[in-house]
Design an enzyme around this catalytic site. Sequence first.
Site, mmCIF file in Angstrom:
data_model
loop_
_atom_site.group_PDB
_atom_site.id
_atom_site.type_symbol
_atom_site.label_atom_id
_atom_site.label_comp_id
_atom_site.label_asym_id
_atom_site.label_seq_id
_atom_site.Cartn_x
_atom_site.Cartn_y
_atom_site.Cartn_z
ATOM 1 N N GLY A 117 -6.395 51.728 26.417
ATOM 2 C CA GLY A 117 -5.773 50.726 25.559
ATOM 3 C C GLY A 117 -5.400 51.223 24.187
ATOM 4 O O GLY A 117 -4.779 52.271 24.036
ATOM 5 N N GLY A 177 -3.227 58.515 29.153
ATOM 6 C CA GLY A 177 -2.071 59.243 28.677
ATOM 7 C C GLY A 177 -2.274 59.705 27.240
ATOM 8 O O GLY A 177 -3.159 59.223 26.531
ATOM 9 N N TYR A 206 -9.381 60.213 17.760
ATOM 10 C CA TYR A 206 -10.765 60.016 17.319
ATOM 11 C C TYR A 206 -11.124 58.548 17.421
ATOM 12 O O TYR A 206 -10.319 57.674 17.083
ATOM 13 C CB TYR A 206 -10.926 60.480 15.864
ATOM 14 C CG TYR A 206 -12.245 60.087 15.244
ATOM 15 C CD1 TYR A 206 -13.426 60.729 15.612
ATOM 16 C CD2 TYR A 206 -12.324 59.065 14.298
ATOM 17 C CE1 TYR A 206 -14.648 60.356 15.063
ATOM 18 C CE2 TYR A 206 -13.535 58.690 13.739
ATOM 19 C CZ TYR A 206 -14.693 59.336 14.124
ATOM 20 O OH TYR A 206 -15.898 58.965 13.580
ATOM 21 N N HIS A 207 -12.339 58.282 17.918
ATOM 22 C CA HIS A 207 -12.911 56.938 17.873
ATOM 23 C C HIS A 207 -14.188 56.989 17.045
ATOM 24 O O HIS A 207 -14.949 57.956 17.125
ATOM 25 C CB HIS A 207 -13.260 56.429 19.275
ATOM 26 C CG HIS A 207 -12.082 56.293 20.186
ATOM 27 N ND1 HIS A 207 -10.953 55.590 19.845
ATOM 28 C CD2 HIS A 207 -11.861 56.764 21.442
ATOM 29 C CE1 HIS A 207 -10.089 55.638 20.845
ATOM 30 N NE2 HIS A 207 -10.615 56.349 21.820
ATOM 31 N N CYS A 232 -3.077 62.753 18.012
ATOM 32 C CA CYS A 232 -2.044 62.511 19.033
ATOM 33 C C CYS A 232 -1.097 63.697 19.178
ATOM 34 O O CYS A 232 0.041 63.547 19.630
ATOM 35 C CB CYS A 232 -1.282 61.225 18.734
ATOM 36 S SG CYS A 232 -2.369 59.798 18.583
#
EC number: 2.3.1.181
Length: 216
Positions: free
Chosen positions: A152, A73, A78-79, A170
């Site tokens: 998660g 969702g 960014y990771h 987001c």
Amino acid sequence: MTDLPILHVKNLGKADYQPVWQAMKDFTDGRDAHTPDELWLVEHPPVFTQGQAGKAEHLLAPGAIPVVATDRGGQVTYHGPGQLVAYPLLDLRRLKIGVRELVTKIEQSVVALLAEYKIDSAPKADAPGVYVNGDKIASLGLRVRKGCSFHGVAINVDVDLAPFNQINPCGYAGLNMTRLVDLVDTTKQPVVFSDVAKRYTRILSNILGLTAQLKE
């Protein structure tokens, strides 16, 4: 002492996003009513991930950082190294909780983690995640299949925040991001990534009513 159900904890170290995503899907598809829940902890190399609601216009200037369209969702995030990504792979029916309650519990776990560093934080009703004085420190996106959760939460520990300027995090233009290391007096309380991960594991498992057990 009550025998609480087990939460198997897997420390994946540094791992590329797509193989971990595929492994989450495989685990979820292959589990049955007796499969213990798991919590995967990982740091991803730099990557932008687009959620199911993701819109191309929120990718302002991805540059050399890869973009992965994923099935969680939410919008784009960014990771990168220095960000604790925690994937709770849970049988929600067995835990007798719904998706909204799981989101709340994950947000509560991040708030409790930050409280251990004497940081006041809170979720927002209209924008999942956890915020410190309006700045976002943790992003959240889930998927539920067959009554079981995957994907998660991503908690900014000492991650480079610059890539967040290449997106509308987001889906919110101008949203400021923050990170744990900038909110703590590290001369008095050092921020060590592995310690943050251990604290978070303890807190989340307690909130879920599960017993964390390290799984190699």
